[in-house]
Design a protein around this motif. Structure first.
Motif, PDB file in Angstrom:
ATOM      1  N   GLN A 108       0.792  -1.284   0.018  1.00 40.63           N
ATOM      2  CA  GLN A 108      -0.073   0.163  -0.054  1.00 40.63           C
ATOM      3  C   GLN A 108       0.815   1.107  -0.089  1.00 40.63           C
ATOM      4  O   GLN A 108       1.965   1.195   0.506  1.00 40.63           O
ATOM      5  N   THR A 110       0.509   5.608  -0.018  1.00 37.73           N
ATOM      6  CA  THR A 110      -0.599   6.836  -0.097  1.00 37.73           C
ATOM      7  C   THR A 110       0.328   8.131  -0.165  1.00 37.73           C
ATOM      8  O   THR A 110       1.323   8.124   0.092  1.00 37.73           O
ATOM      9  N   ALA A 111      -0.440   9.209  -0.718  1.00 39.82           N
ATOM     10  CA  ALA A 111       0.072  10.580  -0.541  1.00 39.82           C
ATOM     11  C   ALA A 111      -0.799  11.549  -0.019  1.00 39.82           C
ATOM     12  O   ALA A 111      -2.078  11.468  -0.295  1.00 39.82           O
ATOM     13  N   ARG A 185       4.275  16.986  -0.318  1.00 35.18           N
ATOM     14  CA  ARG A 185       3.344  15.924  -0.052  1.00 35.18           C
ATOM     15  C   ARG A 185       4.007  14.825   0.767  1.00 35.18           C
ATOM     16  O   ARG A 185       5.220  14.558   0.668  1.00 35.18           O
ATOM     17  N   LEU A 187       4.584  11.041   1.534  1.00 35.70           N
ATOM     18  CA  LEU A 187       4.404   9.821   0.823  1.00 35.70           C
ATOM     19  C   LEU A 187       4.740   8.737   1.961  1.00 35.70           C
ATOM     20  O   LEU A 187       5.768   8.637   2.660  1.00 35.70           O
ATOM     21  N   ARG A 189       4.447   4.266   2.637  1.00 36.23           N
ATOM     22  CA  ARG A 189       4.383   2.968   2.035  1.00 36.23           C
ATOM     23  C   ARG A 189       4.667   1.872   2.839  1.00 36.23           C
ATOM     24  O   ARG A 189       5.572   2.042   3.776  1.00 36.23           O
ATOM     25  N   SER A 229      -5.960  12.985   1.572  1.00 37.64           N
ATOM     26  CA  SER A 229      -4.919  12.342   1.115  1.00 37.64           C
ATOM     27  C   SER A 229      -5.544  11.015   0.171  1.00 37.64           C
ATOM     28  O   SER A 229      -6.476  10.563   0.104  1.00 37.64           O
ATOM     29  N   THR A 230      -4.757  10.480  -0.773  1.00 32.44           N
ATOM     30  CA  THR A 230      -5.277   9.673  -1.735  1.00 32.44           C
ATOM     31  C   THR A 230      -4.362   8.272  -1.430  1.00 32.44           C
ATOM     32  O   THR A 230      -3.164   8.186  -1.209  1.00 32.44           O
ATOM     33  N   THR A 232      -2.234   5.789  -3.393  1.00 34.11           N
ATOM     34  CA  THR A 232      -1.703   5.649  -4.955  1.00 34.11           C
ATOM     35  C   THR A 232      -1.517   4.162  -5.372  1.00 34.11           C
ATOM     36  O   THR A 232      -1.192   4.020  -6.509  1.00 34.11           O
ATOM     37  N   GLN A 233      -1.415   3.486  -4.295  1.00 31.69           N
ATOM     38  CA  GLN A 233      -1.331   1.826  -4.555  1.00 31.69           C
ATOM     39  C   GLN A 233      -1.952   0.996  -3.588  1.00 31.69           C
ATOM     40  O   GLN A 233      -1.837   1.183  -2.513  1.00 31.69           O
TER      41      GLN A 233
END
Length: 477
Positions: A108, A110-111, A185, A187, A189, A229-230, A232-233
């Motif tokens: 996973q 996110t940003a 931003r 990030l 992971r 926040s989104t 991204t994976q």
């Protein structure tokens, strides 16, 4: 060092310093022998270290022939290892299966929304990181059994400080900062791939412990890290089929899907990839070759160390050393041992492994290959039977011998202790010689100083008498 106190002796033609120096050098002569002896002991310690290393290698080679996996070697092939690679443990039954990879495992990521001003403080509060699994429909998060990790953020902390604290919290998530035209931003992971290793970031500000309250999600202060926040994976398992049956793994490695076989998804496939496991007949041959080679390395070193060359009248480092000869005989006896477990094969010579002049082993490849082809189980029992006593295989017996030699109270430890003790005694002897020389130098220097003083006094008296005689002669002339 003692010194001459006056020049009287020297002025009478005696080179006192040189005389004392030569006398001291004679007293130091025993040091030359002691230093040579110490160098020899150090060389022996180093040599036995090398022998011990070779015996350890020989023990490892015997272990492979004494173990079941050493005789059940397999080879694994893939029809295209760029897509799926595979390995198998010894003893795995021969098999073939096909693999298709639909997707690889993902972590996973996110940003956060863009944050301005760049380098500005975010606000005080607490960040909470939880590992777990996300459900898509309806969207929900199920925390894992581990405890959430809370990270305190100070009012003056910048985004770089936040990222540093996350990375230092050992929360299963790594943080980095992306800077673009919109701002900074955060990030995040997950450190692990797989759907069970997703994560959720929450914020608690102003003492509010409800991470879902409006004050903790309103895009002000520290909550700007979660609001907007989104993902991204999405965390995902690797998906594949084996002979058409769906399987999955949290990583790209499938270690338990097929018994004894581990295969790895390298890329998404466009066609089935065939994995084949077959018996590796060359593995036994390689293990036997390594066994012979490792023994020969020990034998050659011991032969060189214990020989006497009559032509040059030079002896090897351990020529006449009874303990080294005993080690040599112990290993030779182990190689020449007999077992009743191998059916028609009772000794190494029966399968084409014979001792040559000088003690090295040589392999008759034709005879060995014939034995392996026609009587593989008997050859295996010759080496690895554990029937006990005379029924133990040769590799089992040799392993027991080498294990004893290498033990913490075994041959090599005892020999090293003995050599280290000799080295200490030698050092003590050198210290005593140096002390004796120092005392001698002080005594002899003191004596010459005393002689120097006496001669100076006599020289003065002689000059006075000569002067008086000359004066008397003149007055009576």
């Amino acid at each position: 060092m003692a010194t001459i106190s006056s020049p009287g002796v020297g002025t009478n033609g005696l080179d006192v310093k040189n005389i004392i120096s030569q006398l001291v050098a004679l007293e130091k002569k025993p040091l030359d022998t002691l230093k040579l002896q110490a160098a020899t002991v150090n060389t022996k310690i180093s040599a036995f270290g090398q022998i011990k290393s070779l015996v350890s290698d020989f023990s490892d080679a015997a272990s492979k022939l004494a173990s079941l996996t050493g005789w059940n070697g397999v080879t694994t092939t893939s029809s295209d290892s760029k897509y799926v690679s595979a390995t198998a443990i010894g003893g795995t039954l021969p098999t073939t299966f096909s693999v298709e990879v639909q997707s690889l495992a993902k972590a996973q990521a996110t940003a956060s929304a863009a944050l301005l001003p760049v380098g500005g403080a975010l606000g005080a509060g607490t960040l909470r990181l939880e590992l777990g699994k996300w459900s898509v429909a309806p969207a929900s998060f199920t925390p894992s059994s581990g405890q959430p990790v809370d990270i305190s953020i100070a009012a003056t902390d910048k985004l770089s400080d936040v990222a540093s604290k996350i990375n230092g919290a050992n929360a299963g998530v790594t943080a980095s900062i992306l800077s673009d035209a919109s701002g900074e931003r955060l990030l995040l992971r997950s450190k692990s791939t797989g759907e069970e290793f997703g994560f959720r970031l929450s914020v608690m500000e102003g003492g509010d412990t409800d991470t879902q309250s409006a004050g903790n999600t309103d895009a002000s202060g520290l909550s700007r890290l979660v609001a907007g926040s989104t993902v991204t994976q999405v965390a995902a398992n690797a998906k594949a089929t084996v002979n058409g049956i769906a399987v999955s793994s949290a990583t790209n490695t499938f270690a338990t899907t097929i018994s004894g076989v581990t295969f790895k998804a390298e890329q998404v496939t466009t066609a089935p990839i065939d994995i084949t496991v077959s018996k590796d007949a060359s593995a036994v041959q390689s293990n036997i070759d390594a066994f012979v080679k490792s023994y020969n390395a020990i034998n050659q070193l011991l032969q060189e160390a214990t020989k006497y060359d009559a032509k040059t009248k030079t002896a090897g480092l351990f020529q006449g050393d009874s303990t080294t000869v005993a080690l040599q005989n112990t290993l030779r006896n182990a190689i020449q041992s007999v077992t009743t477990a191998g059916g028609p094969f009772q000794r190494l010579a029966d399968i084409g492994i014979t001792q040559q002049q000088g003690g090295d082993l040589a392999v008759d490849a034709t005879k060995l290959n014939k034995a392996l082809a026609n009587n593989p189980d008997d050859v295996k029992n010759l080496f690895r039977s554990t029937g006990g006593g005379s029924a133990d295989g040769l590799a089992v017996k040799i392993k027991a011998v080498t294990t004893s030699l290498l033990a913490s109270n075994g041959f090599f430890k005892t020999k090293d202790d003995s050599l280290q003790l000799s080295l200490k005694r030698n050092s003590d002897d050198q210290t005593r010689v140096n002390q004796k020389v120092d005392a001698f130098e002080k005594r002899i220097t003191a004596r010459y100083n005393a002689l120097d003083t006496q001669l100076t006094s006599l020289n003065g008296l002689n000059a006075y008498i000569s002067q008086q005689v000359t004066t008397w002669n003149k007055s009576n002339g």
